[in-house]
Design a protein around this motif. Sequence first.
Motif, PDB file in Angstrom:
ATOM      1  N   HIS A 109      27.774  77.046  12.894  1.00  0.00           N
ATOM      2  CA  HIS A 109      27.549  75.853  13.697  1.00  0.00           C
ATOM      3  C   HIS A 109      28.115  76.091  15.091  1.00  0.00           C
ATOM      4  O   HIS A 109      29.139  76.760  15.253  1.00  0.00           O
ATOM      5  CB  HIS A 109      28.226  74.635  13.070  1.00  0.00           C
ATOM      6  CG  HIS A 109      27.540  74.160  11.829  1.00  0.00           C
ATOM      7  ND1 HIS A 109      26.482  73.282  11.843  1.00  0.00           N
ATOM      8  CD2 HIS A 109      27.758  74.453  10.533  1.00  0.00           C
ATOM      9  CE1 HIS A 109      26.065  73.054  10.623  1.00  0.00           C
ATOM     10  NE2 HIS A 109      26.832  73.751   9.796  1.00  0.00           N
ATOM     11  N   TYR A 110      27.464  75.526  16.086  1.00  0.00           N
ATOM     12  CA  TYR A 110      27.871  75.686  17.477  1.00  0.00           C
ATOM     13  C   TYR A 110      28.113  74.307  18.058  1.00  0.00           C
ATOM     14  O   TYR A 110      27.245  73.438  17.996  1.00  0.00           O
ATOM     15  CB  TYR A 110      26.785  76.417  18.264  1.00  0.00           C
ATOM     16  CG  TYR A 110      26.395  77.740  17.653  1.00  0.00           C
ATOM     17  CD1 TYR A 110      25.502  77.794  16.582  1.00  0.00           C
ATOM     18  CD2 TYR A 110      26.930  78.926  18.120  1.00  0.00           C
ATOM     19  CE1 TYR A 110      25.141  78.993  15.994  1.00  0.00           C
ATOM     20  CE2 TYR A 110      26.582  80.144  17.542  1.00  0.00           C
ATOM     21  CZ  TYR A 110      25.681  80.171  16.480  1.00  0.00           C
ATOM     22  OH  TYR A 110      25.346  81.371  15.904  1.00  0.00           O
ATOM     23  N   GLN A 111      29.300  74.131  18.653  1.00  0.00           N
ATOM     24  CA  GLN A 111      29.658  72.828  19.200  1.00  0.00           C
ATOM     25  C   GLN A 111      30.320  72.984  20.566  1.00  0.00           C
ATOM     26  O   GLN A 111      31.056  73.941  20.806  1.00  0.00           O
ATOM     27  CB  GLN A 111      30.640  72.103  18.266  1.00  0.00           C
ATOM     28  CG  GLN A 111      30.079  71.836  16.875  1.00  0.00           C
ATOM     29  CD  GLN A 111      31.125  71.275  15.939  1.00  0.00           C
ATOM     30  OE1 GLN A 111      32.315  71.448  16.164  1.00  0.00           O
ATOM     31  NE2 GLN A 111      30.693  70.605  14.892  1.00  0.00           N
ATOM     32  N   ASN A 112      30.059  72.048  21.442  1.00  0.00           N
ATOM     33  CA  ASN A 112      30.785  71.935  22.718  1.00  0.00           C
ATOM     34  C   ASN A 112      30.645  73.160  23.615  1.00  0.00           C
ATOM     35  O   ASN A 112      31.495  73.402  24.465  1.00  0.00           O
ATOM     36  CB  ASN A 112      32.283  71.690  22.457  1.00  0.00           C
ATOM     37  CG  ASN A 112      32.517  70.518  21.532  1.00  0.00           C
ATOM     38  OD1 ASN A 112      31.831  69.506  21.615  1.00  0.00           O
ATOM     39  ND2 ASN A 112      33.483  70.665  20.647  1.00  0.00           N
ATOM     40  N   ASN A 135      20.551  72.874  15.340  1.00  0.00           N
ATOM     41  CA  ASN A 135      20.266  71.605  14.683  1.00  0.00           C
ATOM     42  C   ASN A 135      21.184  71.424  13.486  1.00  0.00           C
ATOM     43  O   ASN A 135      20.933  71.961  12.416  1.00  0.00           O
ATOM     44  CB  ASN A 135      18.795  71.575  14.242  1.00  0.00           C
ATOM     45  CG  ASN A 135      18.429  70.267  13.572  1.00  0.00           C
ATOM     46  OD1 ASN A 135      19.237  69.337  13.543  1.00  0.00           O
ATOM     47  ND2 ASN A 135      17.229  70.193  13.041  1.00  0.00           N
ATOM     48  N   GLU A 136      22.258  70.677  13.651  1.00  0.00           N
ATOM     49  CA  GLU A 136      23.233  70.517  12.583  1.00  0.00           C
ATOM     50  C   GLU A 136      22.711  69.636  11.455  1.00  0.00           C
ATOM     51  O   GLU A 136      23.333  69.546  10.398  1.00  0.00           O
ATOM     52  CB  GLU A 136      24.537  69.946  13.143  1.00  0.00           C
ATOM     53  CG  GLU A 136      25.219  70.910  14.102  1.00  0.00           C
ATOM     54  CD  GLU A 136      26.488  70.333  14.687  1.00  0.00           C
ATOM     55  OE1 GLU A 136      26.742  69.140  14.467  1.00  0.00           O
ATOM     56  OE2 GLU A 136      27.218  71.071  15.359  1.00  0.00           O
ATOM     57  N   ASN A 137      21.562  68.984  11.638  1.00  0.00           N
ATOM     58  CA  ASN A 137      20.991  68.158  10.584  1.00  0.00           C
ATOM     59  C   ASN A 137      19.971  68.915   9.732  1.00  0.00           C
ATOM     60  O   ASN A 137      19.402  68.364   8.806  1.00  0.00           O
ATOM     61  CB  ASN A 137      20.314  66.926  11.199  1.00  0.00           C
ATOM     62  CG  ASN A 137      21.321  66.024  11.889  1.00  0.00           C
ATOM     63  OD1 ASN A 137      22.401  65.795  11.367  1.00  0.00           O
ATOM     64  ND2 ASN A 137      20.960  65.532  13.068  1.00  0.00           N
ATOM     65  N   PHE A 150      32.601  77.513  17.156  1.00  0.00           N
ATOM     66  CA  PHE A 150      31.985  78.437  16.226  1.00  0.00           C
ATOM     67  C   PHE A 150      32.715  78.410  14.903  1.00  0.00           C
ATOM     68  O   PHE A 150      33.924  78.491  14.847  1.00  0.00           O
ATOM     69  CB  PHE A 150      32.033  79.856  16.815  1.00  0.00           C
ATOM     70  CG  PHE A 150      31.826  80.954  15.817  1.00  0.00           C
ATOM     71  CD1 PHE A 150      32.911  81.652  15.317  1.00  0.00           C
ATOM     72  CD2 PHE A 150      30.567  81.276  15.378  1.00  0.00           C
ATOM     73  CE1 PHE A 150      32.729  82.667  14.403  1.00  0.00           C
ATOM     74  CE2 PHE A 150      30.386  82.292  14.463  1.00  0.00           C
ATOM     75  CZ  PHE A 150      31.467  82.988  13.974  1.00  0.00           C
ATOM     76  N   THR A 151      31.981  78.228  13.814  1.00  0.00           N
ATOM     77  CA  THR A 151      32.585  78.321  12.491  1.00  0.00           C
ATOM     78  C   THR A 151      31.657  79.095  11.584  1.00  0.00           C
ATOM     79  O   THR A 151      30.452  79.165  11.803  1.00  0.00           O
ATOM     80  CB  THR A 151      32.816  76.932  11.855  1.00  0.00           C
ATOM     81  OG1 THR A 151      31.564  76.262  11.749  1.00  0.00           O
ATOM     82  CG2 THR A 151      33.773  76.111  12.672  1.00  0.00           C
TER      83      THR A 151
END
Length: 279
Positions: free
Chosen positions: A211-214, A220-222, A235-236
């Motif tokens: 997942h990529y954030q900020n 698309n996390e959904n 990043f996780t």
Amino acid sequence: YNNKGLMDSWDELAPLYDSHYYFSIEYDRLNRVEKVKFYDHDVLLYTVVPVYKWGRITEELWYVEDTPTLDDRVVNTYNAIGRIVKRESLNYGYYCGFKYDIIGNSTLSIIKDSYDGTVYDSTILAFKKPVIEPMIAAPGMPYPIPFTNYVIDKLKYSYLVSYDPDENGNLVKTYEHDAVRSVLKAFPNHYAAYYDTYDLLSGLENRQVWHYQNCGYGGNENDASISTTPSAGSFTSRSIVKSKPMVFSTRPEMKEKIIQLRKQKQNYQELNPMEPANI
């Protein structure tokens, strides 16, 4: 991540193998890595201090815990375009060499004894899909300092095979991707979304989800096919089942492996004095 968006810590847990290591990263005023603290099961083992020359990390000084006792000195060698081609442990007498393809992906890492050329570990990678390596979205360290045979590639590998010595010193496959069943998927912007891999040797599955954030990389996390609980940061990754310990070994892991293999070689030579050991 810290308030400048640089990677502040790395926490990796593999309960199946009772493996849990963590390292924290400190930066200097130029935003260069100044210190890395390496923990195993929450116990501080090493403090790593990089040494810079010509804007690159040319040495790593590995101190025991948080003391001035030097356990290892690692020297990095770069090629003409700035890629690491060799990382050598001076105190333990081994090195990891890297070969790259034309765009900068490491297609081979091989760990050898500095004195007699004994091969302790070999990993071959292939990059056949236009999927971007997720670690590019984790700014901070120029390469994963606590690891021995790991550099940050341009693309995510689509095939991997790893070799280790057996009890007689012969190199044998210990892990190999099933190229038919393994599935690597990317987001529309080509950053890796998830990777289902199958090990031909054990038949076990490994799934990694990113997942990529900020950080503007999207994703698309959904999407149900890659859904997992988001966490803070840019990043996780998540591994569901590991079919073997990571083929990319931390330096403490590699140190113990080499000590064990050298004892194995010595025992073989004592039992077979008329035969040269392959290992």
